[in-house]
Design a protein around this motif. Sequence first.
Motif, PDB file in Angstrom:
ATOM      1  N   GLN A  34      34.037 -14.524 -11.592  1.00 33.32           N
ATOM      2  CA  GLN A  34      34.030 -13.063 -11.638  1.00 33.32           C
ATOM      3  C   GLN A  34      33.306 -12.423 -10.454  1.00 33.32           C
ATOM      4  OE1 GLN A  34      32.401 -12.456 -15.575  1.00 33.32           O
ATOM      5  NE2 GLN A  34      34.451 -12.402 -16.483  1.00 33.32           N
ATOM      6  N   GLY A  35      32.779 -13.254  -9.566  1.00 32.27           N
ATOM      7  CA  GLY A  35      32.170 -12.723  -8.347  1.00 32.27           C
ATOM      8  C   GLY A  35      30.726 -12.291  -8.483  1.00 32.27           C
ATOM      9  N   GLU A  36      30.042 -12.751  -9.531  1.00 28.80           N
ATOM     10  CA  GLU A  36      28.633 -12.400  -9.697  1.00 28.80           C
ATOM     11  C   GLU A  36      27.839 -12.893  -8.488  1.00 28.80           C
ATOM     12  OE1 GLU A  36      25.287 -13.933 -12.723  1.00 28.80           O
ATOM     13  OE2 GLU A  36      26.968 -12.906 -13.680  1.00 28.80           O
ATOM     14  N   ASN A  37      26.881 -12.117  -8.052  1.00 25.06           N
ATOM     15  CA  ASN A  37      26.006 -12.420  -6.917  1.00 25.06           C
ATOM     16  C   ASN A  37      26.728 -12.404  -5.578  1.00 25.06           C
ATOM     17  OD1 ASN A  37      23.726 -12.774  -8.566  1.00 25.06           O
ATOM     18  ND2 ASN A  37      24.312 -14.885  -8.988  1.00 25.06           N
ATOM     19  N   LYS A  38      27.942 -11.892  -5.521  1.00 24.80           N
ATOM     20  CA  LYS A  38      28.627 -11.776  -4.239  1.00 24.80           C
ATOM     21  C   LYS A  38      28.257 -10.428  -3.625  1.00 24.80           C
ATOM     22  CE  LYS A  38      32.369 -14.952  -4.529  1.00 24.80           C
ATOM     23  NZ  LYS A  38      33.723 -15.243  -4.158  1.00 24.80           N
ATOM     24  N   PRO A  39      28.125 -10.398  -2.305  1.00 16.34           N
ATOM     25  CA  PRO A  39      27.793  -9.141  -1.647  1.00 16.34           C
ATOM     26  C   PRO A  39      28.869  -8.081  -1.874  1.00 16.34           C
ATOM     27  CG  PRO A  39      27.648 -10.990  -0.122  1.00 16.34           C
ATOM     28  CD  PRO A  39      28.261 -11.505  -1.382  1.00 16.34           C
ATOM     29  N   THR A  40      28.445  -6.827  -1.844  1.00 15.17           N
ATOM     30  CA  THR A  40      29.394  -5.722  -2.011  1.00 15.17           C
ATOM     31  C   THR A  40      29.969  -5.280  -0.668  1.00 15.17           C
ATOM     32  OG1 THR A  40      27.564  -4.146  -1.894  1.00 15.17           O
ATOM     33  CG2 THR A  40      28.271  -4.874  -4.096  1.00 15.17           C
ATOM     34  N   GLY A  41      29.408  -5.782   0.424  1.00 14.97           N
ATOM     35  CA  GLY A  41      29.895  -5.441   1.756  1.00 14.97           C
ATOM     36  C   GLY A  41      29.382  -6.435   2.776  1.00 14.97           C
ATOM     37  N   CYS A  48      23.528  -9.357  -0.393  1.00 11.02           N
ATOM     38  CA  CYS A  48      23.743 -10.738   0.046  1.00 11.02           C
ATOM     39  C   CYS A  48      22.713 -11.664  -0.601  1.00 11.02           C
ATOM     40  CB  CYS A  48      23.637 -10.835   1.564  1.00 11.02           C
ATOM     41  SG  CYS A  48      23.789 -12.530   2.170  1.00 11.02           S
ATOM     42  N   PRO A  49      23.169 -12.640  -1.411  1.00 13.45           N
ATOM     43  CA  PRO A  49      22.208 -13.541  -2.047  1.00 13.45           C
ATOM     44  C   PRO A  49      21.464 -14.412  -1.043  1.00 13.45           C
ATOM     45  CG  PRO A  49      24.451 -14.308  -2.429  1.00 13.45           C
ATOM     46  CD  PRO A  49      24.544 -12.959  -1.769  1.00 13.45           C
ATOM     47  N   PHE A  50      22.093 -14.734   0.095  1.00 14.78           N
ATOM     48  CA  PHE A  50      21.423 -15.568   1.095  1.00 14.78           C
ATOM     49  C   PHE A  50      20.300 -14.820   1.802  1.00 14.78           C
ATOM     50  CE2 PHE A  50      25.716 -17.825   1.308  1.00 14.78           C
ATOM     51  CZ  PHE A  50      25.316 -18.807   0.417  1.00 14.78           C
ATOM     52  N   CYS A  51      20.351 -13.492   1.788  1.00 11.07           N
ATOM     53  CA  CYS A  51      19.258 -12.680   2.320  1.00 11.07           C
ATOM     54  C   CYS A  51      18.146 -12.524   1.279  1.00 11.07           C
ATOM     55  CB  CYS A  51      19.762 -11.308   2.752  1.00 11.07           C
ATOM     56  SG  CYS A  51      20.805 -11.344   4.225  1.00 11.07           S
ATOM     57  N   ALA A  52      18.513 -12.548  -0.002  1.00 14.42           N
ATOM     58  CA  ALA A  52      17.534 -12.359  -1.076  1.00 14.42           C
ATOM     59  C   ALA A  52      16.768 -13.643  -1.411  1.00 14.42           C
ATOM     60  CB  ALA A  52      18.234 -11.843  -2.331  1.00 14.42           C
TER      61      ALA A  52
END
Length: 187
Positions: A34-41, A48-52
């Motif tokens: 379902q795209g959970e934790n995917k960036p919105t842009g 961005c989860p990789f930034c968080a």
Amino acid sequence: MLHPMTSEPEQQIGVGTPDAFQRLWTPHRMAYIQGENKPTGPEAGDGCPFCAIPSATDEAGLVVRRGEHVYGVLNLYPYNGGHLMVVPYRHVADYTELTGPETAELAALTKQAMAALRTASGAHGFNIGMNQGTVAGAGIAAHLHQHVVPRWGGDTNFMPVIGQTQVLPQLLGETRAMIAAAWPDER
């Protein structure tokens, strides 16, 4: 609800009704689907989860190693036990945008990841690579990440092929601790 042809109660096939099939349910994968934790842009501030991840503790973020320019983190939706990624801290999409020091450390942490996974789990081989862009299969195309997937002889069995299910023998937190403990001290 009644079955339209028999006036008998309608039953859903395979939903709590014994039918000689055993099922392994993987409801945690629904978040990925379902795209959970995917960036919105495409920008770093777009979720961005990789930034968080770097601002979390190692345990909470599943970080196995932190370098100066990149870090190693377990994949939340692994293809195989021990599947990790090497990720630059800087929000950059394309491999050609990495600086020299980022490229060098990405390579060094990839080598260290292989050594750690061999020590921790006896991996026989590896799939290593990047999917550059959504059309190439990148789930999070806006932030570069290199996959390091350990492999063992015979690990391709019927489950992923027929059942479209991956069986992981260990919780991710336990896997993170095991790999972090086995990580070589070289930097």
